[in-house]
Design a protein around this motif. Structure first.
Motif, PDB file in Angstrom:
ATOM      1  N   SER A   1       2.236  -4.344  -5.588  1.00 35.85           N
ATOM      2  CA  SER A   1       0.959  -3.756  -5.990  1.00 35.85           C
ATOM      3  C   SER A   1       0.871  -3.647  -7.511  1.00 35.85           C
ATOM      4  CB  SER A   1       0.791  -2.360  -5.373  1.00 35.85           C
ATOM      5  OG  SER A   1       1.827  -1.490  -5.822  1.00 35.85           O
TER       6      SER A   1
ATOM      7  N   GLN B   1      -2.903  -2.413  -8.316  1.00 38.38           N
ATOM      8  CA  GLN B   1      -3.763  -1.921  -7.236  1.00 38.38           C
ATOM      9  C   GLN B   1      -3.290  -0.529  -6.831  1.00 38.38           C
ATOM     10  OE1 GLN B   1      -2.937  -5.323  -4.628  1.00 38.38           O
ATOM     11  NE2 GLN B   1      -5.085  -5.902  -4.769  1.00 38.38           N
TER      12      GLN B   1
ATOM     13  N   GLN C   1       0.816  -1.211   0.000  1.00 39.13           N
ATOM     14  CA  GLN C   1       0.000   0.000   0.000  1.00 39.13           C
ATOM     15  C   GLN C   1       0.856   1.272   0.000  1.00 39.13           C
ATOM     16  OE1 GLN C   1       0.380  -2.087   2.515  1.00 39.13           O
ATOM     17  NE2 GLN C   1       1.045  -0.847   4.274  1.00 39.13           N
TER      18      GLN C   1
ATOM     19  N   THR D   1      -8.578  -2.115  -8.056  1.00 35.62           N
ATOM     20  CA  THR D   1      -7.808  -3.212  -8.632  1.00 35.62           C
ATOM     21  C   THR D   1      -8.205  -3.387 -10.090  1.00 35.62           C
ATOM     22  OG1 THR D   1      -7.638  -4.395  -6.526  1.00 35.62           O
ATOM     23  CG2 THR D   1      -7.277  -5.679  -8.517  1.00 35.62           C
TER      24      THR D   1
END
Length: 369
Positions: A278, A206, A80, A211
């Protein structure tokens, strides 16, 4: 009263000093930073400089996959916090991990996990990874029984630096011309030569709670020196994970390629603790070997910004703007030499005369359904 969330800044992260990047690399990376910042509702802050501190919470868009040591120094502890990936050792970010050694006792680098090869054997082409010129000869000689073999330096992009050996004599010449220190430090992949039918791009990204997963095909072109180079991709992207992608019921060979890419990432996650990403993309080759046998396998993974990133971010922008949108099609283009103006609707990542690459235009077009 709930505390207000700390404002954030999105920063580009170069593998070297930003001034060392080519002009088109610098412009493209900063453009991606602006797109990611808009998706996250944060400020685009340009390049991060080593040792700099930030009053705002940083989110990074690295040029390359980071090691856990590099990530920790930046305060990155999970997917993240960046658009890209983190691996426990630098070699894990390369195609070196795609194959087994010539034998369990063969030379390898610190951190090598022997068990990964068994987990991904069914989703890669026949081949070996070596860290020694003698092992390179052994690997090539074993594979020559099936036909020509391809030698692939693991740090070169595209097909640059690769060579094909037709017989034992040409294999020996090719290996002798290679840098033994480069092989020992980073590795060399030796695979059966496959005549390409398609190279699929399979991936998932993401950002900001969104997503997108996708499949598509790559195009090749010639750069300004006449060398084969990446020319772009045409992609179908869906909102959600790989199951949403498979629900489209694409052609059987595409479904197979999606399964191989998922298997590859899952096996790396299981074998290398500390791996997280990600942004994941796999190049999956469909082609025939010298006997005419149809083969399909992952060539290499990419856990960093890449040729498909323009389409990835364009799809996320569409999904963010229209919650009801479930699918988009997008195409990325890299055109060398003189070229027409991109379409008016295109997102232009770079158009100019790069001092190193020469005339180059890079853009993305999002197609309406």
């Amino acid at each position: 009263m709930q505390p207000q969330p700390q404002p954030g800044v999105v920063l580009a992260l170069a593998s070297e000093h930003p001034d060392e990047l080519s002009e088109h690399q610098r412009c493209t990376l900063l453009g991606f930073v602006r797109q990611v910042a808009a998706l996250r509702g944060e400020r685009a802050g340009g390049f991060h400089h080593p040792g700099a501190t930030h009053d705002e919470r940083p989110f990074f868009v690295p040029q390359d996959t980071l090691t856990t040591e590099e990530a920790a120094a930046l305060g990155i502890h999970g997917p993240q916090q960046l658009f890209g990936g983190v691996v426990p050792h630098a070699f894990v970010a390369t195609k070196a991990i795609s194959h087994a050694l010539v034998d369990p006792g063969a030379t390898c680098v610190h951190g090598w996990v022997h068990g990964l090869a068994a987990g991904i054997e069914a989703c890669v082409l026949p081949g070996f990874t070596v860290f020694d010129q003698g092992d390179a000869l052994t690997a090539g000689q074993r594979l020559l029984a099936r036909g020509p073999v391809r030698l692939k330096p693991v740090r070169a992009s595209g097909s640059r630096g690769q060579s094909v050996a037709q017989d034992d004599a040409s294999l020996r010449r090719a290996v002798a011309q290679m840098d033994p220190h480069e092989i020992a430090t980073h590795g060399l992949v030796v695979e059966v030569q496959v005549d390409e039918l398609h190279t699929f791009s399979i991936g998932q990204v993401q950002v900001a709670g969104l997503t997108a997963s996708y499949f598509g095909v790559q195009r090749s072109t010639r750069d300004n020196e006449g060398v084969s180079a990446y020319g772009g991709s045409s992609l179908t992207l869906v909102r959600g994970g790989y199951d949403a992608l498979l629900a489209l019921r694409p052609a059987p060979e595409v479904m197979h390629a999606i399964g191989q890419a998922r298997c590859y990432d899952d096996a790396v996650s299981a074998c290398y603790p500390g791996f997280h990403t990600s942004r994941s993309n796999c190049d999956v080759l469909l082609g025939r070997d010298a006997s005419g046998t149809l083969l399909c396998g992952v060539l290499e993974p990419s856990w960093r910004v890449g040729g498909a990133t323009g389409a990835e971010l364009a799809a996320l922008e569409r999904f963010a703007a229209d919650p009801g949108c479930k699918l988009v099609r997008a195409s990325c283009h890299e055109v060398y030499g003189d070229s027409p103006e991109p379409p008016p609707s295109a997102t232009v990542h770079y158009r100019g005369i790069d001092p190193r690459q020469g005339p180059l235009t890079k853009y993305t077009v999002l197609e309406d359904e």
